[in-house]
Design an enzyme around this catalytic site. Structure first.
Site, PDB file in Angstrom:
ATOM      1  N   LYS A 198       0.768  -0.662   0.158  1.00  0.00           N
ATOM      2  CA  LYS A 198       0.240   0.209  -0.150  1.00  0.00           C
ATOM      3  C   LYS A 198       0.660   1.691  -0.539  1.00  0.00           C
ATOM      4  O   LYS A 198       1.702   1.041   0.572  1.00  0.00           O
ATOM      5  CB  LYS A 198      -0.654  -0.096   1.437  1.00  0.00           C
ATOM      6  CG  LYS A 198      -1.707   1.056   1.830  1.00  0.00           C
ATOM      7  CD  LYS A 198      -2.486   1.210   2.758  1.00  0.00           C
ATOM      8  CE  LYS A 198      -4.045   2.133   2.365  1.00  0.00           C
ATOM      9  NZ  LYS A 198      -4.002   1.863   3.639  1.00  0.00           N
TER      10      LYS A 198
ATOM     11  N   SER B 103      -9.234   2.489   3.055  1.00  0.00           N
ATOM     12  CA  SER B 103      -8.513   3.059   2.332  1.00  0.00           C
ATOM     13  C   SER B 103      -8.013   1.954   1.906  1.00  0.00           C
ATOM     14  O   SER B 103      -7.623   2.478   0.708  1.00  0.00           O
ATOM     15  CB  SER B 103      -7.819   3.527   2.881  1.00  0.00           C
ATOM     16  OG  SER B 103      -7.025   3.345   4.263  1.00  0.00           O
TER      17      SER B 103
ATOM     18  N   SER C  56      -9.999  -0.832   7.780  1.00  0.00           N
ATOM     19  CA  SER C  56      -9.133  -0.437   5.737  1.00  0.00           C
ATOM     20  C   SER C  56      -8.768  -1.551   5.412  1.00  0.00           C
ATOM     21  O   SER C  56      -8.591  -1.937   4.075  1.00  0.00           O
ATOM     22  CB  SER C  56      -8.164   1.085   5.888  1.00  0.00           C
ATOM     23  OG  SER C  56      -9.458   2.181   6.383  1.00  0.00           O
TER      24      SER C  56
END
Lengths: 490, 486
Positions: A80, A155, A179
């Site tokens: 990420k 997210s 997330s």
């Protein structure tokens, strides 16, 4: 060449060991898929072809000379973009960090690279990990591979899509309030949010520091275990990590965990109003499977659940306002000095131009609630509520082994459906944020599909540092079902 | 200005701790002479994703200092974020412990004009220093070498009633920091800094006047001068009925102009939005440290030394003060004393304060920069006591001891300058002198008859010294002369 579709870590590792495939071939397989599919899916913000192939060649050298480091050696993965990678751009999906190359790697990145893992690139996400749909990325949309008109969740949407659409073997995400688990549920992959302090946060660009945690996405429970085995433990660079008795999950995972004496708590607060009926049915069916395996299902209450959402948003916004303050256009990233009258004007212009709406919203609200005269009414009260939420879980885990409930109240929603309605977007987190407030571990495993073929995950929460237990419980379900073997047709 | 105002002063003192590494990262804490931003890492430069880790030594030293100042140890404290935007603060927050300090209360006794006064401390906390801005050629440059240096802040109560008291307190604090070896405490170099809060009120009044904070004080004398200036400025305003023109504000001391200048307007009303630093666990000192053991580590402090020097060594108060003012000088002195009797100790003290300090001042050296074992000074003093060398020759020997590193005995031996105290030998020399200088002998006797003494005696002494190349013991020569001259 062997069939490389949808490889798990253990399967890919086996192929590498048997020399049926090389790490370079494996890496090229993913790089080609990314090149073909990423323009549509938006799972990666950047890919590092040369970097990845160099690492893969090094890995192949080791394999050739019989010096393979471990199960991750030669395995392609993705990270990420809020997690720092030395030599590779880290933007946090924000314009304000465009072009920023961190001078250091996050501890988890360093650890998997020391084990020979091959990083393919950086995953798309909501800007600074703030969001539940990846629509807040400043660069591109990410789409749900099961239905391209829908969001993958967030997210860590890009990291979930990368695993679900077979654009890597495993990936790292981060959580502040769900997330990892929410996109895992919406994309039908396994996602674990480890206990706060279980593995280092060093190198995870902060959102809500007391809630943030790095975790793993994988195609099966065992993969999560394999990666956790590498990244867990105290880090001298993160004072909130804890030296906890060795991570107990042995590879391969013990599938003989006795479900017969297992006590599963079902919190009534997680099955009420707002929960999609299809989601509820899928989750209840999954719980029934455990009943079939002999587990005892116990109705419980987490009475302070109603305070979790306001408490979570107050704390995360306060911390976010503080953590976002360093992006001032002076030290790194973008800077807007043209026509700036003075220093303060540089701050206003830089932050005004390069921050997204959510960053501005959280900066303003967080600053407000920490201001003199408001601190006691908001921040301090939220801290008190947090300890009540925590106590709910502590009390519950005295009587039960784990909690099972939905991850998200609804399956993947349409792109744009909630984007301009932050309050409704915030509700996507209602079943996940409590685990972050309490600092416990929790995961999502694929548990079925709605009529529209949208994935739904089952959430399993466990006491602090009990990852081994919830992973084994999840594994038992995986053994009984086929959900984790289903992949989107793209 | 009239004398009807009582002066109220409080101090906020910052002391940089001389730990090996910085407060929250592993960077070298000594940036002296290093090029800008060369002693900085991702953590102290505030790179995204980095986290602080507490320097345990800095914490230990803060407790050591607090215990030395009789502070109460808080059972637990949290580091916290103090938030404001400024380019020298890379995270846009300073990690401090200002609102939940680790040490509370405390006091320090100081002698002011011969009278003992007790000054109390509000609290002591630990934080990180900011970087530095360098303004040049229309640009402002940021140097983060200093960013993250451990900084201990001592906040006093408004106990000082004169600039002198404030200065004496600062000086004593500097000595204690150096005695404990935890800070270089050099004001000129910014290791030790202080802000003064000052207000005036009429004697007998209960309400405090408007408090003015003075910043940019970088020496003891500027502390005193700045406070004197403020007393005059505020007093004159009060005298002329313009009390409302005294604002609660920050003023900067301009050392060259000798005045304070209002910084009002430049400073915005700050709301620092403190909240507990989530990246650091709470500190529980009883778990992290052996506080009782730490207490035992506190060495004898300046006040203790001063007292002991006067009471046990019998040396004068002024001398004791000077000796105790410098820990290195005091250590040298005590080693040199090495169990000698009071009369010898006094002489050693005189040597340390006289010839030794004089030599160091002339050469601009510190005691640690010369190679003089304290025992060598003791031996020299003992040789003078025994009459082996004269005081005059001893001074020359002393310089040779410092510069050559040899012992006094070695130098005397090598140079053949041992004092002649052998009466037989001296009587022969004196006898020869009398025989050869009858004129002076007659003059001497005439003088003595008339006045009871004669300057000619000194002439004879001089002649003996000449004949012995200065090595004759002058008091023995005197005795012999008196005896033989009749």
């Amino acid at each position: 060449m062997a069939n490389l579709n949808n490889l798990t870590i253990s399967k890919a590792s086996e192929l590498l060991e048997k020399k049926e495939v090389s790490s370079v071939e494996l890496t090229n397989y993913y790089l080609e898929r990314i090149e073909k599919l990423n323009p549509e899916l938006g799972a990666y913000l950047s890919t590092e072809k040369e970097y990845a192939l160099k690492k893969a060649r090094e890995s192949d050298e080791r394999i050739k000379s019989g010096k393979r480091i471990g199960i991750l050696d030669g395995i392609p993965c993705s990270v990420k973009d809020v997690i720092t990678t030395k030599d590779i751009e880290t933007t946090a999906a924000s314009k304000i960090l465009e072009g920023y190359i961190a001078p250091y790697s996050a501890t988890v990145v360093r650890k998997i690279e020391e084990q020979g893992a091959v990083i393919l690139g950086k995953n798309n996400c909501d800007e600074f990990a703030m969001g539940s749909s990846t629509e807040n990325s400043a660069y591109m949309l990410a789409k749900n591979p099961w239905d391209l008109s829908r969001v993958p969740g967030g997210s860590s949407g890009g990291s979930a899509v990368a695993v679900a659409a077979d654009l890597c073997v495993f990936s790292f995400g981060t959580e502040t309030g769900g997330s990892i688990r929410q996109p895992a549920s919406l994309c039908s992959v396994v996602g674990l949010k480890p206990t706060y302090g279980r593995n280092s946060r060093y190198g995870s660009i902060a959102y809500g520091s007391s809630l943030d945690q790095i975790g793993v996405f994988g195609k099966c429970v065992e993969d999560i275990s394999s990666v956790m085995h590498v990244i867990a433990g105290k880090d001298s660079l993160d004072s909130t990590t804890v030296e906890y008795p060795i991570f107990n999950i042995q590879y391969p995972i013990n599938t003989q965990y006795p479900m017969k004496d297992l006590k599963i708590g079902i919190p009534k607060e997680y099955f009420g109003e707002g929960l999609d009926s299809e989601v509820e049915k899928i989750v209840r069916d999954a719980i029934d499977k455990y009943k079939e395996m002999g587990a005892e299902i116990i109705d419980i209450s987490l009475p302070n659940t109603e305070y979790a959402t306001p408490c979570y948003y107050l704390l995360s916004m306060a911390e976010a306002s503080s953590n976002l303050a360093r992006y001032d256009g002076i030290k790194y990233g973008k800077s807007e000095t043209d026509n700036a009258k003075d220093l303060i004007d540089v701050y206003f212009k830089t932050r005004g131009k390069y921050f997204g709406d959510e960053q501005k919203r959280k900066s303003i609200l967080g600053t407000f609630e920490l201001s003199a005269g408001y601190y006691d009414a908001y921040y301090r009260k939220a801290q008190k509520a947090r300890s009540l939420v925590k106590k709910d879980f502590d009390d519950a885990f005295e009587k039960i082994d784990c909690i099972m409930c939905p991850v998200s109240p609804f399956p993947a929603f349409k792109i744009g459906e909630k984007k301009d309605d932050p309050l409704s977007m915030y509700l996507a987190d209602i079943f996940t944020i409590s685990a972050n407030l309490a600092g416990i571990c929790a995961l999502s495993i694929p548990a079925g599909f709605t009529q529209n073929n949208l994935p739904v995950g089952l959430q399993i929460m466990g006491p602090r540092f009990d990852e081994d237990k919830i992973l084994q419980i999840a594994k038992a379900y995986e053994e009984m079902t086929q959900w984790h073997t289903m992949f989107p047709s793209i | 200005m009239s004398n009807k105002y009582e002066v109220i002063i409080g101090l906020e003192i910052h002391a940089q701790l001389a730990t090996a590494s910085k407060m929250f990262c592993g960077c070298n804490n000594n940036a002296e002479g290093k090029s800008p931003n060369s002693v900085a890492c991702p953590v102290c430069m505030g790179n995204p994703g980095t986290l602080p880790v507490i320097n345990k030594k800095a914490l230990e030293w803060t407790y050591l200092f607090g215990l030395a100042l009789n502070c109460e140890v808080a059972p637990q404290f949290n580091f916290e974020r103090k938030q404001y935007f400024y380019p020298d603060l890379p995270k846009a927050y300073q990690i401090t412990s200002q609102t939940t300090p680790p040490l509370i209360g405390g006091h320090l006794e100081i002698e002011v004009d011969g009278e003992k006064k007790n000054f109390t401390i509000e609290h002591i906390h630990l934080e990180e220093d900011a970087g530095k801005l360098i303004h040049s050629g229309g640009h402002s440059l940021v140097d983060l070498n200093r960013a993250g240096t451990p900084l201990m802040e001592i906040v006093t109560n408004p106990d000082f009633r004169s600039p002198l008291e404030a200065k004496l307190f600062m000086q004593e604090l500097q000595r204690i920091l150096r005695y404990l070896g935890i800070s270089n405490a050099d004001m000129e170099k910014g290791h030790l800094r202080c802000d003064g809060n000052i207000s005036l009120r009429e004697f007998g009044a209960e309400k405090f006047g408007k408090k003015v904070e003075i910043k940019n004080i970088n020496s003891f004398s500027s502390l005193e001068r700045a406070l004197e200036y403020e007393i005059k400025r505020q007093g004159e305003l009060l005298d002329s009925g313009k009390g409302e023109e005294i604002f609660q504000e920050t003023r900067g001391w301009d050392d060259a102009k000798g005045k304070t200048i209002s910084q009002r307007g430049k400073e915005m009303a700050h709301d620092y939005r403190y909240f507990p630093e989530p990246d650091l666990p709470p500190v529980v000192p009883a778990e992290a440290f052996d506080l009782e053991g730490l207490k035992k580590q506190i060495p004898e402090l300046p006040s203790g030394k001063r007292k002991r020097y006067v009471e046990d060594f019998g040396i004068g108060k002024t001398e004791a003060d000077i000796l105790a003012s410098n820990i290195e000088l005091a250590r040298f002195f005590e080693e040199a004393v090495g169990g000698q009797q009071a009369d010898v100790v006094k002489k050693i003290a005189n040597w340390v304060l006289g010839d030794l300090s004089g030599y160091l001042n002339d050469k601009g050296l510190g005691i640690m920069e010369i190679k003089l074992p304290p025992s060598n000074l003791r031996d020299l003093v003992l040789l003078i006591e025994k009459g082996d060398i004269s005081g005059k020759i001893a001074k020359e020997v002393f310089v040779k001891m410092i510069e050559g590193g040899k012992s006094s005995a070695q130098i005397i031996e090598e140079e053949g300058i041992k004092q002649v105290s052998d009466t037989g030998e001296l009587e022969k020399i004196v006898g020869d002198l009398i025989a050869g200088n009858q004129g002076q002998v007659e003059q001497y006797r005439k003088d003595v008859e008339a006045n009871g003494n004669s300057p000619v005696l000194n002439w004879f002494v001089g002649q003996v010294m000449k004949a012995t190349r200065g090595q004759a013991n002058p008091s023995i020569v005197m005795e012999i002369l008196k005896k033989l001259l009749g």
